[in-house]
Write an enzyme that holds these catalytic residues in place. Structure first.
Site, mmCIF file in Angstrom:
data_model
loop_
_atom_site.group_PDB
_atom_site.id
_atom_site.type_symbol
_atom_site.label_atom_id
_atom_site.label_comp_id
_atom_site.label_asym_id
_atom_site.label_seq_id
_atom_site.Cartn_x
_atom_site.Cartn_y
_atom_site.Cartn_z
ATOM 1 C CG ASN A 191 -1.926 -1.160 1.138
ATOM 2 O OD1 ASN A 191 -1.991 -1.852 0.121
ATOM 3 N ND2 ASN A 191 -2.679 -1.379 2.210
ATOM 4 C CG HIS B 82 -19.822 37.576 -29.889
ATOM 5 N ND1 HIS B 82 -20.579 37.067 -28.864
ATOM 6 C CD2 HIS B 82 -19.381 38.793 -29.465
ATOM 7 C CE1 HIS B 82 -20.621 37.944 -27.872
ATOM 8 N NE2 HIS B 82 -19.888 38.993 -28.200
ATOM 9 C CE1 TYR C 240 -4.358 0.278 -2.841
ATOM 10 C CE2 TYR C 240 -5.354 -1.742 -2.039
ATOM 11 C CZ TYR C 240 -4.812 -1.000 -3.070
ATOM 12 O OH TYR C 240 -4.748 -1.526 -4.337
ATOM 13 C CE LYS D 275 -11.514 17.986 -47.461
ATOM 14 N NZ LYS D 275 -12.566 17.062 -47.046
ATOM 15 C CB SER E 126 -9.911 13.081 -48.976
ATOM 16 O OG SER E 126 -10.963 12.339 -49.546
ATOM 17 C CD GLN F 122 -4.908 -3.422 -9.300
ATOM 18 O OE1 GLN F 122 -4.203 -3.854 -8.402
ATOM 19 N NE2 GLN F 122 -5.612 -4.211 -10.095
HETATM 20 N N1 ARG Z 1 -1.632 -3.403 -7.481
HETATM 21 C C1 ARG Z 1 -2.066 -2.718 -6.312
HETATM 22 C C2 ARG Z 1 -2.506 -1.299 -6.686
HETATM 23 O O1 ARG Z 1 -2.166 -0.869 -7.714
HETATM 24 C C3 ARG Z 1 -0.947 -2.622 -5.326
HETATM 25 C C4 ARG Z 1 -1.403 -2.498 -3.928
HETATM 26 C C5 ARG Z 1 -2.011 -3.761 -3.473
HETATM 27 N N2 ARG Z 1 -2.363 -3.688 -2.107
HETATM 28 C C6 ARG Z 1 -3.294 -4.527 -1.576
HETATM 29 N N3 ARG Z 1 -3.532 -4.385 -0.328
HETATM 30 N N4 ARG Z 1 -3.905 -5.420 -2.299
HETATM 31 O O2 ARG Z 1 -3.220 -0.640 -5.960
#
Ligand code: ARG
Length: 463
Positions: A109, A155, A316, A282, A276, A321
């Site tokens: 994370n 305009h 997280y 064109k 074209s 992702q």
């Molecule tokens: N591939 C994951 C992402 O891009 C990496 C982190 C994964 N962490 C987890 N707790 N599954 O977020």
């Protein structure tokens, strides 16, 4: 190899594995992943969390993994869950137990949060030099066409005379703001979340600052929950890039209009136009149209990121992702657009004569005609009305203000004299507009030189 063995009794379903995997799009961060791991491993050694000799072994092996990937000797295994899993797996394959120590006091994370920050920081620098390249081209063109008179529009109706140089510099200003925004966004991006671990930090005595400075970052994040769940920097960058695309798209739209048969203000070089398949005559401004069209993708990327992030609880969640494909697409799209757009502008031919002709029609000197009467003492509102009456008269007689005889002028207002013809000549109209930021050739020259000076300093900054 899965990192989460132990608790599980079964392998993941193969199709679900594909769904869960991010390696198809996060493998582009392999360099940043390895650099981050090297800094972490070195710090683990220096703080005595792991053995110093072992940490050196890890750093050296990570270096050889990096050079093996770079040289093509080591292929990234696309069946791995993500780039972090792949690199750690490869290290463990090569070093055995020492490799298994790398992930001490770290989680994917904080690792992934670090990798994206490092990767996007590099991209900010690349994008910045590409934008500088476009500003240089636009500024050189501005100097070249500082005295080229063209109609300015509101305009999309001819409004007042300006110079082409002035028009180009309007884009230079937008792009300079884009650079400021990129720099600002980079400041918040370039800090290290390592040490946040999964969400709650760690009991190990980490030296977070040492890791950040080894990676050339500005500092560390200040809250472990925020450290792993912040993707503001992805949103900010996509927003900055969306604004860049707004600017490129408006510029593209003008180029498309200007290269039409109706305008004929510019002609694109053959290398940046297409033909074209059916109409032999064109020459199409496809590149400019694509740039205008691709702005939609980048705005979409911004919307994706905002939507992904808006409802997820701390810290997280796997939703995050989804950040990478969107922000990478924004970066790639803007990079591609700038790659084609800058030389397209650079090689474009300007038809100054047609611009001048367009400026001569449409009574764009009517304000200057009114200003002439103001110089004779008439209040502006009355002068405005007199000038409007003269335009109506010209329309009736099928002529222009330049060609209307003085006797007609004096029937509308007896303050007119011969001097009016000089006052309404297009060259005078632009050369007298010397207010700071105005279109007069000398103002354009001043601003172009000011921008060139600015660029020198900006260049110094990013070294
Ligand atoms: N591939 C994951 C992402 O891009 C990496 C982190 C994964 N962490 C987890 N707790 N599954 O977020």
């Amino acid at each position: 190899m899965k990192l989460w063995t132990g608790r599980f009794k079964k392998e993941i379903d193969p199709k679900t594995n594909d769904f869960n995997s991010s390696i198809a799009f996060d493998s582009r961060m392999y360099k940043q992943d390895i650099e981050g791991s090297k800094a972490h491993a070195a710090m683990l050694g220096q703080t005595g969390i792991i053995d110093l000799i072992e940490s050196r072994k890890i750093v050296d092996e990570l270096d050889s993994i990096l050079s093996d990937i770079d040289s093509g000797k080591l292929e990234i295994d696309k069946s791995a869950e993500d780039i972090h899993t792949f690199v750690e797996g490869e290290l463990t394959k090569r070093l055995g137990d020492s490799g298994k120590r790398l992930h001490t006091a770290r989680s994917r994370n904080d690792q992934v949060a670090l990798d994206i920050r490092l990767y996007l920081t590099t991209k900010c620098n690349e994008l910045k030099s590409m934008i500088i390249g476009l500003i240089e081209v636009v500024t050189d063109k501005a100097l070249l066409y500082k005295s080229t008179v063209m109609p300015g529009y509101t305009h999309l109706q001819r409004a007042q005379p300006i110079t082409l140089g002035h028009h180009f510099l309007a884009y230079a200003q937008m792009l300079l703001r884009d650079i400021e925004r990129l720099d600002d966004c980079k400041k918040r991006m370039n800090v290290s979340p390592l040490g946040s671990c999964a969400l709650a930090g760690t009991t190990y005595p980490l030296d977070r600052e040492a890791v950040a400075s080894a990676l050339g970052m500005n500092g560390v994040t200040h809250n472990s929950l925020d450290g792993v769940s912040d993707r503001d920097f992805c949103i900010e960058l996509s927003c900055v890039l969306s604004i860049v695309m707004v600017h490129l798209s408006r510029f593209a739209e003008e180029i498309i209009m200007w290269s039409s048969f109706e305008f004929k203000f510019v002609e694109l070089d053959d290398a940046f136009s297409t033909g074209s398949s059916i109409m032999p005559q064109k020459k199409n401004p496809d590149i400019a149209e694509l740039v205008r069209g691709k702005s939609g993708r980048v705005f979409g990327d911004l919307m994706t990121l905002l939507t992904v992030m808006k409802g997820i609880p701390l810290a997280y969640n796997k939703d995050m992702q989804e950040d990478k494909e969107a922000v990478f697409d924004a970066v790639d799209t803007v990079t591609m657009c700038l790659t084609a757009f800058t030389p397209m502008i650079d090689t474009m031919k300007v038809n100054s004569e047609n611009m001048r002709k367009a400026a001569a029609g449409g009574f764009i000197n009517a304000t200057d005609c009114a200003d002439f009467l103001v110089s004779k003492g008439l209040p502006f509102r009355d002068a405005y009305k007199a000038s409007g009456e003269l335009v109506a008269k010209c329309l009736e007689l099928g002529t222009t203000l330049e060609e209307l005889p003085l006797c007609e002028y004096v029937t509308v207002c007896d303050l007119f004299d011969d001097g009016v013809y000089d006052a309404i000549s297009l060259e005078r109209c632009v050369s007298d507009r010397t207010v700071y930021g105005g279109p007069a050739p000398k103002c354009v020259e001043f601003q172009a030189n000011r921008i060139k000076e600015l660029l020198k300093n900006i260049g110094e900054d990013s070294k």
